[in-house]
Motif scaffolding. Sequence first.
Motif, PDB file in Angstrom:
ATOM      1  N   ASP A 180       0.810  -1.215   0.000  1.00 42.98           N
ATOM      2  CA  ASP A 180       0.000   0.000   0.000  1.00 42.98           C
ATOM      3  C   ASP A 180       0.844   1.266   0.000  1.00 42.98           C
ATOM      4  O   ASP A 180       0.423   2.297  -0.523  1.00 42.98           O
ATOM      5  CB  ASP A 180      -0.924   0.008   1.221  1.00 42.98           C
ATOM      6  N   LEU A 181       2.031   1.212   0.603  1.00 41.27           N
ATOM      7  CA  LEU A 181       2.895   2.395   0.624  1.00 41.27           C
ATOM      8  C   LEU A 181       3.234   2.823  -0.797  1.00 41.27           C
ATOM      9  O   LEU A 181       3.164   4.017  -1.135  1.00 41.27           O
ATOM     10  CB  LEU A 181       4.178   2.111   1.400  1.00 41.27           C
ATOM     11  N   GLU A 182       3.605   1.884  -1.645  1.00 39.24           N
ATOM     12  CA  GLU A 182       3.978   2.222  -3.017  1.00 39.24           C
ATOM     13  C   GLU A 182       2.769   2.673  -3.825  1.00 39.24           C
ATOM     14  O   GLU A 182       2.900   3.529  -4.719  1.00 39.24           O
ATOM     15  CB  GLU A 182       4.677   1.034  -3.675  1.00 39.24           C
ATOM     16  N   VAL A 183       1.593   2.119  -3.525  1.00 41.92           N
ATOM     17  CA  VAL A 183       0.378   2.611  -4.178  1.00 41.92           C
ATOM     18  C   VAL A 183       0.161   4.081  -3.829  1.00 41.92           C
ATOM     19  O   VAL A 183      -0.097   4.927  -4.695  1.00 41.92           O
ATOM     20  CB  VAL A 183      -0.850   1.782  -3.760  1.00 41.92           C
ATOM     21  N   ASP A 184       0.300   4.403  -2.535  1.00 40.57           N
ATOM     22  CA  ASP A 184       0.136   5.786  -2.091  1.00 40.57           C
ATOM     23  C   ASP A 184       1.164   6.705  -2.737  1.00 40.57           C
ATOM     24  O   ASP A 184       0.864   7.846  -3.104  1.00 40.57           O
ATOM     25  CB  ASP A 184       0.258   5.873  -0.571  1.00 40.57           C
ATOM     26  N   HIS A 185       2.392   6.213  -2.875  1.00 39.40           N
ATOM     27  CA  HIS A 185       3.443   7.026  -3.494  1.00 39.40           C
ATOM     28  C   HIS A 185       3.088   7.324  -4.944  1.00 39.40           C
ATOM     29  O   HIS A 185       3.243   8.460  -5.415  1.00 39.40           O
ATOM     30  CB  HIS A 185       4.783   6.308  -3.409  1.00 39.40           C
TER      31      HIS A 185
END
Length: 512
Positions: free
Chosen positions: A138-143
């Motif tokens: 999810d962190l990379e999706v948010d980024h």
Amino acid sequence: MAVVVEQTIPFANEQLDAENPTRWNTLYPLIRPSINAVETTTGQTVLVDQSLANDKYVRVAVVGRAGNFSSKLLSDTHITAIVTEAGSNQILSSKEIAKAIDEAGHQQHAGIVVLRSGKQRSMDKIEEDLLEVVVKGDLEVDHLIHLLGAATESTRSSIESTREVLEVFLETSTTATSTFRTGKENGQAAILHAEGKPSGYDEAREAIEKALEHVLRPHVDQNEGTTYSLHYSDVNGLSRLENYILGLEIATYLRNAGLSYRLSTSTLLQHADLARGFSISVCPVSKQYLEAQAEPTNPLADEATEGSNLTKVDSRYMKFTDQAVRSRIENGCDAVIKEEATITRYDEIVGDGDCGYTLRDGAKQVLKFIANRDLCELPQTLSELMHDLEVNMGGTSGALYCIFLTSLSSSLAATDSVAAALAVALEQLLNYTRARLGDRTMLDCLIPFVEVLKSGGDVSKALEEAEKGVESTKNLEAKLGRSTYLDESATRGVPDPGAYGLLVLLKGMCAS
């Protein structure tokens, strides 16, 4: 930084029903009325934001996982569509998502990018103007949500330019996650860093610097034409103050390193893993795709003192003597430390039970800080104290104290009385909180105290009104904070812990 290692969500997971996609599909349109729910032929729901129907840019659709939640899905208004999947048996194809977007009236656009969370990074060209991107977590999706939203207008207007940015991210971006552990290392709160080495730490910046060094290491040879796109996220609910500290330390690190950057943040709630911590993701992007952000200004600084040197108080205004100031601060802090048990007992009834510890630890930190300081230069000392206190005092109370005292440090240097300075600081604080008189918070103590002094009343009268305000909280319904989760009967007869703690501090300071 205060480290909380126990889950503080006031409802059980079963009550939240967070893994039910139908729940999210009902909540999102309520939170953002412009969202329209579109049913697919397979019976699934695509939430489409109709406020973007006439934009000519590339559309961004995000496929989320039930049981997890990112604040990015609410805060970023350039997300066109959101899909919540319950499991591997209910995967909605990118073509079906694109069809739902078009059926909702978004037919004139530059293309569609569908973002998914998975195990391995990949990008597939489904159709000429439809890309599917899978990233790790999810962190990379948010980024990527941040990166696509912050890209230049020419980039967002072209599916080809958007694809080039996505390729850079997939090939070069690096991430790091640091997790707070319930155990301790050398008697201190422990943190497990990205490189797998647990350690204790004294300040937030030490943990953040380790994470930043880890994610920036592969990018040290980037040229001057690069903007560092950097996204950080707190995982499973750090306090708002801790989030501010993360952002401040990251921005300071990047600025000191001479790097051009764009910074964004989000909060990730992950029911699969309730460990708390923070994650950082970085990607170097050419400035033709992403412009660097302007240096943020200090919203708490008074216009008259913005950028000025507060080491000297203007002689036209107040003068301070070390002995008088020191006596008041020490008496106030000592009073709070002695009353910690009472404050804690009140907060165990109506809150998290940590208010007493927060105020006690803050008071101890203040005493330690002023031990070798010249308090004749009170505004400058107070300003320096805030940099120290913000990493040692957590919770809502800590955030409010830091905001108030930061403003007070400026106003003391530019007003002719303590009462006037307190009034300016209160006005600034009210810009940063929805709490008002009667909401059962520390402001029920602070507001009457400051207003009486401002109107020319003496200290004893101000304390009397402040005490009445604290007493009134025993019969007030909580409108903000953790007490709002409790029935009114549970809080009746118990003063607001934050208001009571502030009263103890004021009485101690005024006793001298």
